[in-house]
Design a protein around this motif. Structure first.
Motif, PDB file in Angstrom:
ATOM      1  N   ASP A 120       4.481  -8.738  -6.998  1.00 20.80           N
ATOM      2  CA  ASP A 120       3.440  -9.326  -6.150  1.00 20.80           C
ATOM      3  C   ASP A 120       2.333  -9.921  -7.010  1.00 20.80           C
ATOM      4  O   ASP A 120       1.775 -10.980  -6.683  1.00 20.80           O
ATOM      5  N   ARG A 324      -0.096  -9.980   2.770  1.00 21.47           N
ATOM      6  CA  ARG A 324       1.255 -10.387   3.184  1.00 21.47           C
ATOM      7  C   ARG A 324       1.965 -11.095   2.026  1.00 21.47           C
ATOM      8  O   ARG A 324       2.008 -12.324   1.965  1.00 21.47           O
ATOM      9  N   GLN A 326       4.681 -12.559   1.010  1.00 21.43           N
ATOM     10  CA  GLN A 326       5.957 -13.184   1.366  1.00 21.43           C
ATOM     11  C   GLN A 326       5.998 -14.571   0.733  1.00 21.43           C
ATOM     12  O   GLN A 326       5.164 -15.437   1.036  1.00 21.43           O
ATOM     13  N   ASP A 392       2.010  -8.873  11.872  1.00 21.26           N
ATOM     14  CA  ASP A 392       2.349  -7.691  11.079  1.00 21.26           C
ATOM     15  C   ASP A 392       1.506  -6.485  11.490  1.00 21.26           C
ATOM     16  O   ASP A 392       1.974  -5.345  11.416  1.00 21.26           O
ATOM     17  N   VAL A 400       5.899  -5.732   4.934  1.00 19.24           N
ATOM     18  CA  VAL A 400       6.660  -5.293   3.766  1.00 19.24           C
ATOM     19  C   VAL A 400       5.904  -4.237   2.962  1.00 19.24           C
ATOM     20  O   VAL A 400       6.526  -3.426   2.270  1.00 19.24           O
TER      21      VAL A 400
END
Length: 428
Positions: A120, A324, A326, A392, A400
């Protein structure tokens, strides 16, 4: 971490090289726009009177908060002491070294926040938009301090979180917005004591940094607040898009041209957004993660504000990655930001052309509608990201981060020590 930090160093080295053509300040044939290398850092060497050795705030008003002013002032006075009026290039490079070091620190802090998801942090390290915006202004200083404050809070270092947050607010205004989500979640978790300590420490730190300038250089210190109250609608904001589709001379056009009215309009819009985000924080079936609410508040601040400078994308980068991470939506947003960045300089060239200035053959001015389309694309993508984060929150199975950690890794003192959630503690 070595791989992630190496990626950050490579990206920041590329960002330095990308702005290098403008480092000397010898901008001819609109090269600062055709080469996409414009930087406020170099432009303000003379505008802030560092070229004559002026002391920020005391001998010349500065349009930035105090810590940013100190940062640029140290580099400015040192460059003037070394080379006098010709120290502009050294001044730029000293600032670049400090800011890119701040960027590496921000990446390292993000890595520490996500040690179970180390890649990340690579999203921040190699974010495409970092290449062209890292050295536009002094925002990386505030980004590093803000990320450090979130790390300190996650590690349950309440006082350090307050100190770093106070320093961040002293560098840029936007980190102040973190306190809202923090207090909302503190009330929901019924653990508001640590949040109040952090807020009080942040306020005391901010006051300690600003006090000298407030008392002995008030006119120079207050320039930042005065400028923000007087500024009209700026390039690329939601208000700018609205004005582009408003008939000239209409009543709405006249309203948008009145600065005090616009100030009230965007303040009301921001407050309404914050009330909605607080409602989400209090009513979602599962308490939202801190990073999710912080991202929503900062995004709302940009979407409703009358100023949305190109480098403000740096504010959202670490917050979106924490909220987030993603890649697909992240890269689509980066593409929209890149489109806006290029269209902005095309608009600058178009403005110069409309003033009968002669442009070089390789300059590509863009039409007004292209710039408005780019601004609309950027605002739309940020709105889409907000919608995805809200989804989310209400459907945690899509989050996630919760799938990896099972809880909020940034919750810090909001959750009982050595436990996953207040609900589990209550059951035990």
């Amino acid at each position: 971490m070595r791989v992630v930090l190496f990626g950050a160093i490579v990206m920041f080295a590329a960002a330095w090289l990308q702005k290098l053509p403008c480092a000397t300040g010898e901008w001819t044939d609109y090269g600062q726009y055709t080469q996409l290398c414009y930087s406020d850092i170099r432009a303000l060497w003379g505008a802030e009177r560092f070229d004559v050795g002026a002391i920020p705030y005391f001998e010349h008003p500065v349009e930035y908060p105090v810590l940013s002013g100190i940062f640029m002032g140290v580099a400015g006075l040192l460059s003037y002491a070394l080379l006098g009026e010709g120290g502009g290039t050294v001044y730029y490079h000293l600032n670049a070294i400090g800011l890119l070091t701040s960027g590496v620190i921000a990446v390292a802090a993000l890595y520490r926040l996500r040690q179970s998801r180390p890649w990340d942090a690579m999203m921040l390290a190699v974010a495409p938009i970092m290449l062209v915006t890292a050295l536009v202004n002094w925002d990386l200083l505030a980004v590093a301090l803000t990320t450090g404050a979130l790390l300190a809070w996650a590690r349950r270092r309440v006082w350090w979180a307050g100190i770093l947050l106070g320093l961040a607010v002293a560098a840029k205004f936007y980190p102040l917005l973190i306190l809202g989500p923090l207090l909302v979640l503190a009330i929901r978790h019924r653990r508001w004591g640590p949040a109040v300590k952090t807020a009080a420490t942040a306020a005391a730190t901010w006051l300690a940094v600003n006090a000298t300038f407030m008392l002995f250089a008030y006119d120079g210190w207050s320039r930042f607040f005065q400028l923000n109250s007087e500024r009209p609608i700026d390039w690329g904001t939601t208000w700018y898009i609205l004005r582009a589709y408003t008939a000239e001379g209409s009543s709405l056009s006249n309203v948008l041209a009145d600065v005090p009215t616009v100030n009230w309009m965007y303040l009301v819009a921001l407050v309404l957004c914050c009330v909605g985000i607080a409602y989400i924080g209090w009513t979602a079936p599962t308490p939202p993660r801190l990073a999710q609410l912080v991202f929503l508040v900062v995004a709302a601040f940009l979407l409703t504000g009358k100023v949305w400078s190109q480098q403000y994308v740096l504010w959202l980068l670490p917050l979106l990655i924490l909220a987030r991470p993603q890649w697909r939506a992240f890269l689509l947003w980066q593409a929209a930001e890149f489109f806006y960045f290029i269209a902005f300089y095309g608009q600058m060239l178009s403005t110069a052309q409309s003033q009968d200035d002669e442009l070089p053959a390789w300059a590509i001015p863009s039409s007004e509608w292209v710039f408005v389309l780019a601004a609309l694309a950027r605002a739309t993508m940020v709105t889409v990201l907000c919608v995805l984060v809200i989804r989310d929150i209400y459907r945690p199975e899509h989050d996630v981060i919760r799938r990896t950690y099972g809880t909020d890794p940034e919750a810090g003192m909001l959750l009982p020590a050595n436990d996953e959630s207040p609900a589990k503690a209550k059951r035990r």
